[in-house]
Design a protein around this motif. Structure first.
Motif, PDB file in Angstrom:
ATOM      1  N   MET A  23       0.827  -1.212   0.000  1.00  0.00           N
ATOM      2  CA  MET A  23       0.000   0.000   0.000  1.00  0.00           C
ATOM      3  C   MET A  23       0.858   1.257   0.000  1.00  0.00           C
ATOM      4  N   VAL A  24       1.847   1.306   0.893  1.00  0.00           N
ATOM      5  CA  VAL A  24       2.689   2.500   1.035  1.00  0.00           C
ATOM      6  C   VAL A  24       3.446   2.784  -0.257  1.00  0.00           C
ATOM      7  N   LEU A  25       4.093   1.756  -0.789  1.00  0.00           N
ATOM      8  CA  LEU A  25       4.886   1.944  -2.001  1.00  0.00           C
ATOM      9  C   LEU A  25       3.994   2.179  -3.215  1.00  0.00           C
ATOM     10  N   GLY A  26       2.804   1.559  -3.238  1.00  0.00           N
ATOM     11  CA  GLY A  26       1.872   1.796  -4.323  1.00  0.00           C
ATOM     12  C   GLY A  26       1.390   3.231  -4.357  1.00  0.00           C
ATOM     13  N   TRP A  27       1.206   3.829  -3.174  1.00  0.00           N
ATOM     14  CA  TRP A  27       0.825   5.237  -3.112  1.00  0.00           C
ATOM     15  C   TRP A  27       1.902   6.115  -3.749  1.00  0.00           C
ATOM     16  N   ILE A  28       3.170   5.805  -3.465  1.00  0.00           N
ATOM     17  CA  ILE A  28       4.281   6.566  -4.042  1.00  0.00           C
ATOM     18  C   ILE A  28       4.347   6.340  -5.544  1.00  0.00           C
ATOM     19  N   ALA A  29       4.237   5.093  -5.978  1.00  0.00           N
ATOM     20  CA  ALA A  29       4.350   4.765  -7.404  1.00  0.00           C
ATOM     21  C   ALA A  29       3.226   5.373  -8.219  1.00  0.00           C
ATOM     22  N   GLY A  30       2.056   5.553  -7.614  1.00  0.00           N
ATOM     23  CA  GLY A  30       0.896   6.038  -8.352  1.00  0.00           C
ATOM     24  C   GLY A  30       0.850   7.532  -8.527  1.00  0.00           C
ATOM     25  N   ARG A  31       1.725   8.276  -7.892  1.00  0.00           N
ATOM     26  CA  ARG A  31       1.714   9.740  -8.019  1.00  0.00           C
ATOM     27  C   ARG A  31       2.240  10.167  -9.384  1.00  0.00           C
TER      28      ARG A  31
END
Length: 414
Positions: free
Chosen positions: A402-410
């Motif tokens: 979740m945390v890394l996906g939030w970063i990747a999705g920006r």
């Protein structure tokens, strides 16, 4: 022939070779037949994994292997996806996308046959060969989508991921019945080589490079290595963690349910359902999410579904006859984060050369990270004799995803 004639002929040959090389580097022509070829190729990138997972208990018993061997077998595909993905860009640049994907399907077909002809080590070796073909396709087909369908990335990505899900679901659902029909797990697992051979034939007809006029276009060159980009590492880690969840589920969910009293047939159907749920979601989620500036919210929401499923499997896996199906559906919805993982690879890059490099990095390194999931999940189960520790580990992986996906999705570029 005079010296001048020889020089002229040499120039013609060099020019012909340069034109052929340039044409190999040109994008594939984005025709409807190419979409069919992409879909059929994609449909072969999961049955080699799910077909074996659906009869894993029978395979282990027949070969006299232990739980460590079974854990290794479930980890082999993701290990190989990581190692072989590194070679995929080299194949694409050397032979062109059409030939490179054809090589991938050929290797997959050979490996699918090889792994059913002998004992435990041949099964592992054949699985490694088959997974090598899958790894090449995993890296190169998203690049084909970006290059050949630049104005329809979301829609064609949906077709690609729907075909992936369909192939995985069909492999899981039909292998147990084929086991009875074909006289054992060897025939049932090996039969999927026919599907990859058929996909190879269609691909050879449908994949055609455009003409470059004999002049190789000067593709933009990245000023620094993709490995020096923090965003590229975030995308790679996110991709690896979602792969860890997906392949752990595909490798062990069936065995978890069988150990809780679910029949082997129903457990195979549940494994198939996880993959089949991805078909409608692949036609809905990527076209919407990938057309937005940010994909972070979508990624977190889907990962929450996985987390709810893991909690259910830990505390009430079969409290009622219908609960296993609920946890299966939630996990299948959560695994729909995969097309967004592919999508952010294309959206966070500016040109196809960057897409190829990031795809190889994310899948090469990411799948090596993901390979630890099925192995550790199985080892923890073997050591503890239960599933609680294994599921706790998987839940922690989803939180990190979740945390890394939030970063990747920006909305940024590598």
């Amino acid at each position: 022939m005079t010296i001048a004639d020889r020089e002229t002929r040499a120039e013609e040959l060099v020019g012909t070779g340069a034109a052929e090389w340039a044409d190999r580097r040109a994008a594939l022509i984005g025709t409807p037949l190419l979409i069919v070829g992409v879909a059929l190729a994609a449909s072969n990138l999961r049955p080699a994994v799910t077909s074996m997972a659906s009869v894993l208990g029978e395979v282990r018993d027949d070969l006299g292997a232990g739980s460590a061997w079974a854990s290794l077998l479930t980890a082999v595909p993701t290990i190989c996806f990581g190692l072989a993905a590194i070679a995929a860009p080299l194949l694409g640049r050397r032979y062109g996308m059409a030939r490179a994907v054809a090589i991938a399907l050929s290797v997959l077909t050979v490996g699918s046959v090889l792994r059913v002809v002998d004992g435990p080590w041949v099964v592992l070796g054949g699985t490694f060969v088959a997974a090598s073909g899958i790894a090449i396709g995993n890296v190169l087909i998203p690049v084909v989508v970006k290059e050949s369908f630049p104005h329809a990335v979301g829609r064609v990505t949906g077709v690609y991921t729907a075909a992936l899900a369909a192939g995985g679901g069909i492999g899981a659902a039909f292998t147990p019945p084929l086991e009875s029909l074909l006289g054992g797990w060897r025939g049932a697992v090996g039969a999927w080589a026919a599907l990859s051979a058929a996909a190879l034939v269609v691909w050879l007809f449908g994949a055609r490079h455009g003409r470059s006029g004999g002049q190789a276009s000067a593709a933009p060159v990245r000023a620094r290595s993709i490995f020096r980009s923090p965003l590229a590492w975030a995308i790679t880690a996110f991709f690896g963690l979602q792969a860890c969840v997906a392949y752990t589920a595909m490798g062990w969910l069936s065995e978890l349910f069988v150990s809780q009293g679910v029949t082997r047939t129903d457990a195979g159907l549940m494994l198939a359902l996880i993959n089949l749920i991805g078909i409608p979601l692949s036609f809905v989620v990527p076209p919407i999410a990938l057309n937005r500036r940010s994909q972070s919210g979508w990624i977190v929401a889907l990962a929450c579904c996985s987390l709810l499923s893991i909690a259910g499997l830990a505390f009430a896996p079969v409290a009622t006859p219908w609960l296993p199906w609920v946890w299966t559906v939630l996990l299948g919805v959560g695994m729909a984060v995969f097309p967004l993982g592919l999508g952010v690879i294309t959206l966070r890059t500016r040109v196809s050369s960057e897409t190829t490099d990031l795809s190889a990095m994310a899948q090469g390194v990411g799948y090596l990270v993901g390979a630890s999931g099925p192995f550790l999940f199985g080892v923890l189960h073997g050591v503890t004799g239960g599933w609680a520790a294994s599921l706790a580990l998987l839940g922690a992986v989803v939180v990190a995803e979740m945390v890394l996906g939030w970063i990747a999705g920006r909305p940024r570029f590598v």
